[in-house]
Enzyme design. Structure first.
Site, short mmCIF file in Angstrom:
data_model
loop_
_atom_site.label_atom_id
_atom_site.label_comp_id
_atom_site.label_asym_id
_atom_site.label_seq_id
_atom_site.Cartn_x
_atom_site.Cartn_y
_atom_site.Cartn_z
CG HIS A 264 1.85 -9.62 17.29
ND1 HIS A 264 2.88 -9.61 17.94
CD2 HIS A 264 2.28 -10.01 15.99
CE1 HIS A 264 4.00 -9.56 17.24
NE2 HIS A 264 3.57 -9.88 15.83
CE LYS B 183 -3.96 -2.12 2.48
NZ LYS B 183 -4.60 -2.11 3.51
C1 COA Z 1 -4.68 -3.39 -1.18
C2 COA Z 1 -4.27 -4.84 -0.58
C3 COA Z 1 -2.90 -4.99 -0.40
C4 COA Z 1 -4.94 -5.12 0.59
O1 COA Z 1 -6.34 -5.21 0.48
P1 COA Z 1 -7.51 -5.98 1.31
O2 COA Z 1 -6.70 -6.41 2.27
O3 COA Z 1 -8.30 -6.39 0.68
O4 COA Z 1 -8.01 -4.53 2.09
P2 COA Z 1 -7.71 -3.69 3.37
O5 COA Z 1 -8.95 -3.33 3.98
O6 COA Z 1 -6.63 -3.93 4.08
O7 COA Z 1 -7.44 -2.35 2.38
C5 COA Z 1 -8.21 -1.72 1.59
C6 COA Z 1 -7.82 -0.41 1.38
O8 COA Z 1 -6.58 -0.34 0.78
C7 COA Z 1 -6.37 0.66 -0.08
N1 COA Z 1 -5.72 0.34 -1.25
C8 COA Z 1 -6.16 -0.43 -2.38
N2 COA Z 1 -5.56 -0.39 -3.23
C9 COA Z 1 -4.37 0.28 -3.05
C10 COA Z 1 -3.05 0.66 -3.62
N3 COA Z 1 -2.75 0.33 -4.96
N4 COA Z 1 -2.19 1.49 -3.10
C11 COA Z 1 -2.45 1.87 -1.86
N5 COA Z 1 -3.60 1.56 -1.05
C12 COA Z 1 -4.69 0.91 -1.53
C13 COA Z 1 -7.74 1.37 -0.24
O9 COA Z 1 -7.84 2.60 0.40
C14 COA Z 1 -8.64 0.26 0.19
O10 COA Z 1 -9.81 0.85 1.09
P3 COA Z 1 -11.11 1.55 0.05
O11 COA Z 1 -11.37 0.44 -0.70
O12 COA Z 1 -11.96 1.70 1.10
O13 COA Z 1 -10.60 2.78 -0.25
C15 COA Z 1 -4.58 -5.77 -2.04
O14 COA Z 1 -3.53 -5.42 -2.91
C16 COA Z 1 -4.81 -7.09 -1.70
O15 COA Z 1 -5.89 -7.64 -1.09
N6 COA Z 1 -4.09 -8.04 -2.38
C17 COA Z 1 -4.23 -9.55 -2.17
C18 COA Z 1 -3.84 -10.00 -1.35
C19 COA Z 1 -3.83 -11.57 -1.34
O16 COA Z 1 -3.26 -12.18 -2.20
N7 COA Z 1 -4.33 -12.17 -0.04
C20 COA Z 1 -4.45 -13.47 -0.15
C21 COA Z 1 -5.08 -13.75 1.19
S1 COA Z 1 -5.21 -15.40 1.33
#
Ligand code: COA
Length: 118
Positions: free
Chosen positions: A104, A62
């Site tokens: 944590h 992020k």
């Molecule tokens: C952004 C990321 C790192 C995390 O997102 P997430 O865990 O789904 O969601 P979070 O609640 O932690 O974060 C969401 C926020 O990240 C922010 N965000 C999204 N894309 C972003 C980017 N490119 N750069 C910075 N911030 C970003 C947004 O503000 C979003 O909130 P909003 O939609 O309300 O504006 C995303 O790239 C992701 O989830 N990647 C996949 C990770 C994966 O493979 N996980 C496997 C789990 S088994």
């Protein structure tokens, strides 16, 4: 000057559940060195470590503004600890100019990353 900030919070229960199913989840998140460190830990500390690294890697992605994906995969990021416990970030093996902090509680892990201009 600050170039980017990132924050992430994950539930320990979710990470423990994914980790208990197989080795696959942790192998997708942790580098070889991080996996070795994980292997030295016991019980709940394993979950804290994995969840903290997961949160820190999402926070780093992020801060870069890319999110996790092709450009910035979990295994491109490594967080190692100095002898006093302070975590240090590496991206594609290079030391990152920035700061990471991990915490944590009983239920969650969270991390914050601040990137600064080189
Ligand atoms: C952004 C990321 C790192 C995390 O997102 P997430 O865990 O789904 O969601 P979070 O609640 O932690 O974060 C969401 C926020 O990240 C922010 N965000 C999204 N894309 C972003 C980017 N490119 N750069 C910075 N911030 C970003 C947004 O503000 C979003 O909130 P909003 O939609 O309300 O504006 C995303 O790239 C992701 O989830 N990647 C996949 C990770 C994966 O493979 N996980 C496997 C789990 S088994």
């Amino acid at each position: 000057m600050i170039q980017g900030i990132g924050l992430d919070v994950v539930e320990l229960e979710r990470i423990a559940h994914l980790d208990q199913r197989s080795n696959k989840f942790r192998e997708r998140i942790l580098s070889v060195t991080e996996l070795q460190i994980y292997g030295t830990l016991s019980g709940h500390r394993k979950t804290e470590y994995l969840a903290g690294r997961f949160a820190a890697k999402e926070a780093f992605s992020k801060a870069r503004g890319t999110g996790i994906g092709k450009e910035c995969g979990f295994l491109d990021i490594e967080i190692l600890s100095e002898s006093n416990g302070r975590p240090v970030l590496y991206f594609k093996k290079d030391l990152v100019n920035g700061f990471v902090s991990i915490t944590h509680t009983r239920t969650v892990a969270a991390a914050q990353v601040i990137l600064v201009e080189s």
